[in-house]
Scaffold this motif. Structure first.
Motif, PDB file in Angstrom:
ATOM      1  N   TYR A 294      24.325  -0.364  14.746  1.00 16.53           N
ATOM      2  CA  TYR A 294      23.899  -0.174  16.143  1.00 16.53           C
ATOM      3  C   TYR A 294      22.580   0.581  16.212  1.00 16.53           C
ATOM      4  CZ  TYR A 294      23.798   2.086  20.725  1.00 16.53           C
ATOM      5  OH  TYR A 294      23.405   2.566  21.938  1.00 16.53           O
ATOM      6  N   ARG A 295      22.466   1.682  15.466  1.00 17.43           N
ATOM      7  CA  ARG A 295      21.233   2.456  15.514  1.00 17.43           C
ATOM      8  C   ARG A 295      20.063   1.669  14.935  1.00 17.43           C
ATOM      9  NH1 ARG A 295      21.098   7.762  16.926  1.00 17.43           N
ATOM     10  NH2 ARG A 295      18.872   7.227  16.901  1.00 17.43           N
TER      11      ARG A 295
ATOM     12  N   TYR B 137      18.974  -0.900  17.500  1.00 17.31           N
ATOM     13  CA  TYR B 137      18.229  -0.287  18.604  1.00 17.31           C
ATOM     14  C   TYR B 137      16.811   0.067  18.173  1.00 17.31           C
ATOM     15  CZ  TYR B 137      16.862   2.877  22.334  1.00 17.31           C
ATOM     16  OH  TYR B 137      16.170   3.475  23.366  1.00 17.31           O
TER      17      TYR B 137
ATOM     18  N   PRO C  96      19.497   5.406  22.695  1.00 18.09           N
ATOM     19  CA  PRO C  96      20.786   4.942  22.161  1.00 18.09           C
ATOM     20  C   PRO C  96      21.894   5.925  22.488  1.00 18.09           C
ATOM     21  CG  PRO C  96      19.454   5.860  20.403  1.00 18.09           C
ATOM     22  CD  PRO C  96      18.582   5.833  21.621  1.00 18.09           C
ATOM     23  N   ARG C  97      23.082   5.416  22.614  1.00 20.19           N
ATOM     24  CA  ARG C  97      24.197   6.304  22.926  1.00 20.19           C
ATOM     25  C   ARG C  97      24.644   7.028  21.670  1.00 20.19           C
ATOM     26  NH1 ARG C  97      29.698   2.762  23.612  1.00 20.19           N
ATOM     27  NH2 ARG C  97      29.222   1.061  22.182  1.00 20.19           N
TER      28      ARG C  97
ATOM     29  N   TYR D 293      28.273   1.831  13.561  1.00 22.09           N
ATOM     30  CA  TYR D 293      27.334   2.752  14.192  1.00 22.09           C
ATOM     31  C   TYR D 293      25.968   2.695  13.505  1.00 22.09           C
ATOM     32  CZ  TYR D 293      25.405   6.872  16.430  1.00 22.09           C
ATOM     33  OH  TYR D 293      24.605   7.719  17.157  1.00 22.09           O
TER      34      TYR D 293
ATOM     35  N   LEU E 294      30.106  -2.074  18.030  1.00 20.94           N
ATOM     36  CA  LEU E 294      30.470  -0.659  17.930  1.00 20.94           C
ATOM     37  C   LEU E 294      31.663  -0.351  18.832  1.00 20.94           C
ATOM     38  CD1 LEU E 294      29.990   2.232  16.987  1.00 20.94           C
ATOM     39  CD2 LEU E 294      28.268   2.465  18.788  1.00 20.94           C
ATOM     40  N   GLN E 295      31.648  -0.891  20.035  1.00 21.68           N
ATOM     41  CA  GLN E 295      32.785  -0.693  20.927  1.00 21.68           C
ATOM     42  C   GLN E 295      34.060  -1.294  20.338  1.00 21.68           C
ATOM     43  OE1 GLN E 295      32.841   1.094  23.670  1.00 21.68           O
ATOM     44  NE2 GLN E 295      34.979   0.636  24.186  1.00 21.68           N
TER      45      GLN E 295
ATOM     46  N   ASP F  10      25.903  -3.348  19.911  1.00 21.01           N
ATOM     47  CA  ASP F  10      26.546  -2.444  20.865  1.00 21.01           C
ATOM     48  C   ASP F  10      27.990  -2.869  21.124  1.00 21.01           C
ATOM     49  OD1 ASP F  10      26.263  -0.298  23.070  1.00 21.01           O
ATOM     50  OD2 ASP F  10      26.977  -2.059  24.169  1.00 21.01           O
TER      51      ASP F  10
ATOM     52  N   TYR G 246      20.621  -6.138  19.224  1.00 20.72           N
ATOM     53  CA  TYR G 246      21.021  -4.810  19.701  1.00 20.72           C
ATOM     54  C   TYR G 246      22.272  -4.900  20.564  1.00 20.72           C
ATOM     55  CZ  TYR G 246      21.488  -0.907  22.820  1.00 20.72           C
ATOM     56  OH  TYR G 246      22.028   0.128  23.552  1.00 20.72           O
ATOM     57  N   TRP G 247      22.276  -5.826  21.526  1.00 24.10           N
ATOM     58  CA  TRP G 247      23.427  -5.908  22.420  1.00 24.10           C
ATOM     59  C   TRP G 247      24.681  -6.367  21.677  1.00 24.10           C
ATOM     60  CZ3 TRP G 247      23.383  -3.290  26.583  1.00 24.10           C
ATOM     61  CH2 TRP G 247      22.188  -3.084  27.291  1.00 24.10           C
TER      62      TRP G 247
END
Length: 468
Positions: A373-374, A377, A264-265, A370, A440-441, A437, A433-434
């Protein structure tokens, strides 16, 4: 003819200079270059260099639709072809027109009067110039400049919102298509199993209970397939609308979702990054600056907000000519401008509290997005690395036992049916997940409702089958 007096000459010279300096012009692309730069700095993908609605858009869209559509390609099509986005650019054109208009001096007013009496004809000529507009032109131009910059920020925010919504719709459409294709395979296998059970029941090798169980699973798989197909239609239509296309058959999608990244980023200083990059925060700052300037202008002109200067050139009844000037202003006798100042102050404080609320919401949305997101993932990786491989190992072991004639074909099919829920859950976890993502952006850039975007979509086609 009498020459203009010194004060009039100075005012006329100031008007000419201000007109020459303040005569603004329209930008060649309607302000799209600035909008594209704002969006490009905050977008995870490329922003088209061509403005929506341009003449070459059709060729670009056709070239993108001629191949299986990726997420970035879908976003590009939406940014080029979305009608709502084009309507937003029209608002940008309106704001630019107001800015250009603010930099131009109001046209002088010429009046001509002709009076006839028994003594002769009297002619009155008047050329009137709105001086208050000339004196306040620098301030009003700055105000309109800020409003135009706010319009650019709104347009860039709409670009990011459309891109975010299209990207999430693409993930949803691909996942729905993948689930529908998998449920098609499940339904075919259940149909074959139910037919075999029917024949064995007719031959007397199976009981009515065993036959009913196989028929029940087949009926459940048919219902799940119908729901999966409907979900596929809904998600595909959503993507079609965002891309501004007239038919859902105008494009093809890949067979599978993208694979999960290796890790994960990590977003360092996410809250500070959101405060600096979110367009809604920048718009709030522009609004505060504009209202502060407007409040200052209101305070300056609270007593006198009407001041007109007129040049007179009259011809009397006897033919005698007279020249001069006339000043018209409003006397603050009943209205001292306190209400206008109070209104401007209230609007300024309203913007202050709104900006503070945006800051609180932005920080909360970033933390929430965030965390989602985590979690998404970790769940997707858990299904990919643990659940699905474990189910596959069980299926392989059952197949070995079937090949050794240790179990029957129906025990093998029963075990395969238990994998349906796990496979569907793995597809949905990868989709979530996507979507997380993208959410989050969006939270980092202020595009759309990030909190709502972070919530996973309702799961379809994952109802648990009957236990055997």
């Amino acid at each position: 003819m009498q020459r203009l007096s010194t004060p009039l000459r100075r005012i006329a010279l100031a008007a000419i200079c201000a007109g020459a300096a303040g005569c603004a012009s329209f930008s060649p692309d309607g302000g799209y270059a600035e909008v594209r730069q704002l969006a490009q700095q905050r977008s995870g993908g490329a922003i088209p260099s061509t403005a929506p609605g341009a003449g070459s858009v059709e060729h670009q869209v056709a070239a993108l639709l001629a191949k299986p559509l990726s997420a970035d390609d879908a976003v590009t099509v939406a940014l080029l072809n979305n009608r709502g986005l084009q309507a937003g650019y029209a608002e940008l054109g309106i704001a630019e027109a107001d800015l250009v208009q603010a930099g131009r001096i109001a046209n002088p007013v010429f009046s001509f009067g002709r009076l006839k009496s028994h003594e002769g004809i009297e002619i009155e000529r008047k050329l009137m110039l709105p001086v208050i507009g000339l004196l306040t032109m620098p301030v009003t131009t700055r105000l309109e400049r800020r409003r135009y910059e706010q319009a650019q920020l709104r347009a860039a925010s709409e670009v990011l919102r459309t891109a975010d919504a299209t990207r999430r719709a693409w993930y949803g459409a691909v996942a729905a298509q993948q689930s529908a294709e998998y449920m098609e395979q499940v339904k075919n296998a259940a149909e074959a199993s139910a037919e075999l059970a029917r024949r064995m029941a007719v031959a007397g090798n199976w009981s009515k209970l065993q036959h009913a169980r196989e028929q029940a699973f087949y009926a459940d798989s048919v219902a799940q397939l119908a729901r999966a197909r409907q979900t596929r239609t809904v998600e595909r239509e959503k993507l079609t609308r965002l891309m501004g296309l007239s038919s859902p058959t105008a494009f093809t999608l890949p067979q599978r979702l993208p694979d999960l990244p290796a890790a994960p980023r990590e977003v360092m200083d996410a809250e500070a990054q959101a405060m600096n990059n979110r367009l809604d925060m920048l718009m709030a700052q522009k609004e505060l600056a504009g209202l502060a300037s407007s409040l200052s202008l209101t305070r300056v002109t609270r007593f006198v907000n009407l001041l007109d200067l007129s040049y007179l050139r009259n011809t009397g009844e006897t033919g005698e000519r007279a020249t001069g000037y006339e000043i018209e202003l409003q006397i603050p006798l009943f209205d001292w401008g306190s209400t206008r100042v109070a209104k401007a102050e209230a609007m300024y404080m309203q913007a202050v509290h709104r900006a503070a609320g945006f800051a609180v919401d932005a920080r909360s949305q970033v933390r929430e997005s965030y965390g989602a997101y985590r979690t998404a993932y970790d769940l997707a990786r858990h299904y990919r690395d643990e659940v699905v491989p474990l189910k596959k190992r069980i299926a392989d072991e059952q197949l070995l036992r079937y090949n050794g004639m240790l179990i029957s074909v129906f025990e093998l099919l029963a075990d395969a049916r238990e994998q349906v829920v796990s496979v569907n859950a793995a597809i949905e976890a990868q989709r979530d997940y996507w979507i997380a993502d993208a959410a989050l952006q969006a939270a980092l850039t202020g595009a759309g409702d990030s909190a709502a975007a972070a919530t996973p979509a309702p799961r379809a086609g994952s109802a648990a089958p009957a236990q055997h």
